[in-house]
Design a protein around this motif. Sequence first.
Motif, PDB file in Angstrom:
ATOM      1  N   VAL A  84      48.974  36.065  38.557  1.00  0.00           N
ATOM      2  CA  VAL A  84      49.315  37.320  39.226  1.00  0.00           C
ATOM      3  C   VAL A  84      48.036  38.106  39.499  1.00  0.00           C
ATOM      4  CG1 VAL A  84      50.623  39.475  39.104  1.00  0.00           C
ATOM      5  CG2 VAL A  84      51.529  37.394  38.044  1.00  0.00           C
ATOM      6  N   LEU A  85      47.950  38.639  40.718  1.00  0.00           N
ATOM      7  CA  LEU A  85      46.828  39.457  41.137  1.00  0.00           C
ATOM      8  C   LEU A  85      47.387  40.688  41.827  1.00  0.00           C
ATOM      9  CD1 LEU A  85      43.669  39.143  41.187  1.00  0.00           C
ATOM     10  CD2 LEU A  85      43.928  38.362  43.540  1.00  0.00           C
ATOM     11  N   MET A  86      46.967  41.889  41.357  1.00  0.00           N
ATOM     12  CA  MET A  86      47.414  43.132  41.984  1.00  0.00           C
ATOM     13  C   MET A  86      46.227  43.806  42.649  1.00  0.00           C
ATOM     14  SD  MET A  86      50.034  44.814  39.204  1.00  0.00           S
ATOM     15  CE  MET A  86      51.628  44.084  38.861  1.00  0.00           C
ATOM     16  N   LEU A  87      46.443  44.227  43.915  1.00  0.00           N
ATOM     17  CA  LEU A  87      45.398  44.888  44.690  1.00  0.00           C
ATOM     18  C   LEU A  87      45.875  46.268  45.091  1.00  0.00           C
ATOM     19  CD1 LEU A  87      44.653  41.943  47.171  1.00  0.00           C
ATOM     20  CD2 LEU A  87      43.634  42.306  44.922  1.00  0.00           C
ATOM     21  N   ASP A  88      44.924  47.205  45.173  1.00  0.00           N
ATOM     22  CA  ASP A  88      45.293  48.521  45.684  1.00  0.00           C
ATOM     23  C   ASP A  88      45.152  48.523  47.205  1.00  0.00           C
ATOM     24  OD1 ASP A  88      42.619  48.827  46.324  1.00  0.00           O
ATOM     25  OD2 ASP A  88      42.168  50.153  44.640  1.00  0.00           O
ATOM     26  N   HIS A  89      45.351  49.679  47.819  1.00  0.00           N
ATOM     27  CA  HIS A  89      45.308  49.738  49.286  1.00  0.00           C
ATOM     28  C   HIS A  89      43.913  49.502  49.855  1.00  0.00           C
ATOM     29  CE1 HIS A  89      49.467  50.807  49.842  1.00  0.00           C
ATOM     30  NE2 HIS A  89      49.374  51.784  48.943  1.00  0.00           N
ATOM     31  N   SER A  90      42.899  49.565  48.999  1.00  0.00           N
ATOM     32  CA  SER A  90      41.526  49.294  49.431  1.00  0.00           C
ATOM     33  C   SER A  90      41.127  47.848  49.135  1.00  0.00           C
ATOM     34  CB  SER A  90      40.545  50.250  48.742  1.00  0.00           C
ATOM     35  OG  SER A  90      40.843  51.587  49.052  1.00  0.00           O
ATOM     36  N   TRP A  91      42.119  47.017  48.799  1.00  0.00           N
ATOM     37  CA  TRP A  91      41.908  45.606  48.477  1.00  0.00           C
ATOM     38  C   TRP A  91      41.074  45.403  47.217  1.00  0.00           C
ATOM     39  CZ3 TRP A  91      45.375  43.057  50.993  1.00  0.00           C
ATOM     40  CH2 TRP A  91      45.729  43.442  52.284  1.00  0.00           C
ATOM     41  N   LYS A  92      41.044  46.425  46.365  1.00  0.00           N
ATOM     42  CA  LYS A  92      40.338  46.290  45.092  1.00  0.00           C
ATOM     43  C   LYS A  92      41.290  45.731  44.037  1.00  0.00           C
ATOM     44  CE  LYS A  92      36.957  49.950  45.947  1.00  0.00           C
ATOM     45  NZ  LYS A  92      36.447  51.280  45.536  1.00  0.00           N
ATOM     46  N   ILE A  93      40.756  44.886  43.174  1.00  0.00           N
ATOM     47  CA  ILE A  93      41.572  44.243  42.141  1.00  0.00           C
ATOM     48  C   ILE A  93      41.849  45.265  41.035  1.00  0.00           C
ATOM     49  CG2 ILE A  93      41.664  42.381  40.440  1.00  0.00           C
ATOM     50  CD1 ILE A  93      39.696  40.833  42.254  1.00  0.00           C
ATOM     51  N   ARG A  94      43.157  45.557  40.786  1.00  0.00           N
ATOM     52  CA  ARG A  94      43.493  46.507  39.726  1.00  0.00           C
ATOM     53  C   ARG A  94      44.177  45.827  38.546  1.00  0.00           C
ATOM     54  NH1 ARG A  94      48.773  48.567  40.069  1.00  0.00           N
ATOM     55  NH2 ARG A  94      49.975  47.869  41.887  1.00  0.00           N
ATOM     56  N   TYR A  95      44.572  44.568  38.737  1.00  0.00           N
ATOM     57  CA  TYR A  95      45.139  43.822  37.606  1.00  0.00           C
ATOM     58  C   TYR A  95      45.060  42.333  37.902  1.00  0.00           C
ATOM     59  CZ  TYR A  95      48.350  41.720  34.301  1.00  0.00           C
ATOM     60  OH  TYR A  95      48.881  40.914  33.332  1.00  0.00           O
ATOM     61  N   MET A  96      44.847  41.553  36.832  1.00  0.00           N
ATOM     62  CA  MET A  96      44.831  40.087  36.920  1.00  0.00           C
ATOM     63  C   MET A  96      45.316  39.557  35.586  1.00  0.00           C
ATOM     64  SD  MET A  96      41.499  37.615  37.381  1.00  0.00           S
ATOM     65  CE  MET A  96      41.305  37.910  39.117  1.00  0.00           C
ATOM     66  N   ASN A  97      46.305  38.691  35.593  1.00  0.00           N
ATOM     67  CA  ASN A  97      46.770  38.150  34.307  1.00  0.00           C
ATOM     68  C   ASN A  97      45.930  36.941  33.901  1.00  0.00           C
ATOM     69  OD1 ASN A  97      47.731  36.052  35.867  1.00  0.00           O
ATOM     70  ND2 ASN A  97      49.870  36.224  35.198  1.00  0.00           N
ATOM     71  N   GLY A  98      46.228  36.430  32.702  1.00  0.00           N
ATOM     72  CA  GLY A  98      45.437  35.329  32.160  1.00  0.00           C
ATOM     73  C   GLY A  98      45.530  34.065  32.990  1.00  0.00           C
ATOM     74  N   ASN A  99      46.716  33.782  33.535  1.00  0.00           N
ATOM     75  CA  ASN A  99      46.859  32.583  34.368  1.00  0.00           C
ATOM     76  C   ASN A  99      46.011  32.683  35.635  1.00  0.00           C
ATOM     77  OD1 ASN A  99      48.519  31.039  32.762  1.00  0.00           O
ATOM     78  ND2 ASN A  99      50.410  31.972  33.534  1.00  0.00           N
ATOM     79  N   ALA A 100      45.880  33.893  36.173  1.00  0.00           N
ATOM     80  CA  ALA A 100      45.030  34.061  37.352  1.00  0.00           C
ATOM     81  C   ALA A 100      43.574  33.794  37.010  1.00  0.00           C
ATOM     82  CB  ALA A 100      45.185  35.475  37.913  1.00  0.00           C
ATOM     83  N   GLU A 101      43.153  34.240  35.802  1.00  0.00           N
ATOM     84  CA  GLU A 101      41.780  33.938  35.373  1.00  0.00           C
ATOM     85  C   GLU A 101      41.541  32.431  35.340  1.00  0.00           C
ATOM     86  OE1 GLU A 101      39.742  36.859  32.364  1.00  0.00           O
ATOM     87  OE2 GLU A 101      41.749  36.359  31.623  1.00  0.00           O
ATOM     88  N   ARG A 102      42.497  31.709  34.735  1.00  0.00           N
ATOM     89  CA  ARG A 102      42.336  30.266  34.592  1.00  0.00           C
ATOM     90  C   ARG A 102      42.420  29.551  35.944  1.00  0.00           C
ATOM     91  NH1 ARG A 102      45.167  31.689  29.946  1.00  0.00           N
ATOM     92  NH2 ARG A 102      47.204  31.413  30.947  1.00  0.00           N
TER      93      ARG A 102
END
Length: 557
Positions: free
Chosen positions: A28-46
């Motif tokens: 999971v990857l969450m982006l704000d309206h400026s396309w900045k990363i505001r959250y990433m779960n562990g599976n996304a890291e891997r």
Amino acid sequence: MQEPPQSLAAALETACLTATLESISDAVLMLDHSWKIRYMNGNAERLLQVQRSEVMGKNVWTVFPEAVDGPYYRAYHQAVETNSAVAFEEHYAPLNLWTEIRAYPSAEGVTIYFRDISERKAIEAQIHNMAFYDKLTGLPNRQLLLDRAGDALSQGRLGAMLFIDLDNFKNINDTRGHDKGDILLQMVGDRLNAAVRSCDTVARFGGDEFIVLLEDLGPTEEAVAKAAQEVAAKIIHAFVAPFVIEGVDQYSTPSIGVTLFNGSCGTVDEVLKRADLAMYQAKAAGRNNVSFFDPAMQARVSARAALEADMRRALVNDEFVLYYQPLMNMDGTMAGTEALVRWKHPQRGLVSPAEFIPVAEDSNLILPLGRWVMHEACRQLAQWANDKRTAKLAMAVNVSAQQFHRPDFVEQVLEVLAATGARADKLRLEMTESLLLKDIEGTVEKMQRLRAAGITFALDDFGTGYSSLSYLHRLPLDQLKIDRSFIWAAVKEDSGAAIVRIIVALGKALNMSVVAEGVETLEQLNFVIAEGCQSYQGYLFSKPLPEPELLTLIAGL
């Protein structure tokens, strides 16, 4: 019991959401309206092979620049612009994985769910290969061949099918075993692939039978037949060397049947039957052979192949000769001659250039033939310089596009002049408009180098090609030769006469002399004289002559 403060409730909600997102199998990857990363779960890291601590707050396209302008980029923007979820599958090249992507817009930005589907894609690819590719050779199988041939027929494409059967393959299986036969089939597949273009289809049809599907070979049946014959000849040649199987030389030969196809020739099965029949004709003719289904096409291809072989022999045996057509001034004096190649065939007699020059052009034999013509013409020119009857004559030599565009063409011409002792200012090179259109800058540079040595240039058959003032004024030309078709039309049609007048006026404006070609009647001669042509060629004065007859003609002037 009191409700928790708002901030505490929000914190609890965030903690619950985070725990949920960390527990799911998706990245999971969450982006704000400026396309900045505001959250990433562990599976996304891997999955994406990045550390959260290093990318949080950064623009996603900075972190993953390879995704810019790709399907990821477009999908994320589409989710935002349409305010709807977007799902797609894409191969993520840097990590060599297939991902299934779902992008959801929200008030905070976009939430993206990734799932690694590489294993599923690998299974799908394996199933596809099993369905459409031969397990032993890795070549397209019968089904894929039928699909591609069907597409070609349904779209009306012109092409050729080669049906190839290995001669006496059963003997190899019987004497050396089926495992060695399988190795031979794999090696045959490799050689067939090496003999064709990457866009062609080489398929194993079954057993020791292979099919080659050729497309985009040319605009006409003759061009396709010629190209198919050349491919078949390459395949025959590819089998000359032995197949080395476990240190032992194994020889094998192919029998090849060829048929042409287009959108009106029936079904794929009918095309296959024709190619198969042609293959059996090749076997009946002695194996290790090529046969066309169409007897008439076979005759034309065979005749052309025989003519090409004869030309190669003729170059070795010095069977070509030069004839010379006089170039006449309007006052009746001779200005020079044009060297024209003729072939004195030992059985057929004098072969027309209209028959052998196109074959020379297609087979690249024009290069050795052109070198011979240049050398022989310059040798003759040097010899004429010692005879007062011919000392003032210039010599025109036709140059093909293949010759002229060779990187060493200028050096070749200068070497011939040096070797023969011919005067450069007596040599005129005749070229066609189609030759000049390719690489205009390089053409001008070569012409200027040769002109600096004293050589002059004529533009032959003017008006029949792609005449353009945009290039004509840039070329160091000395002479325009009006094509004979305009001379013939000039005395019959007003439009023909008008074209001749325009060419003469153009030549004068560019300081070029103008020659009328193909003058055969007094009416034509009087017309070109009246219009201001400086010289002419044609049967009215003389046809091309061998050198002894030319000297006799000159003596009578």
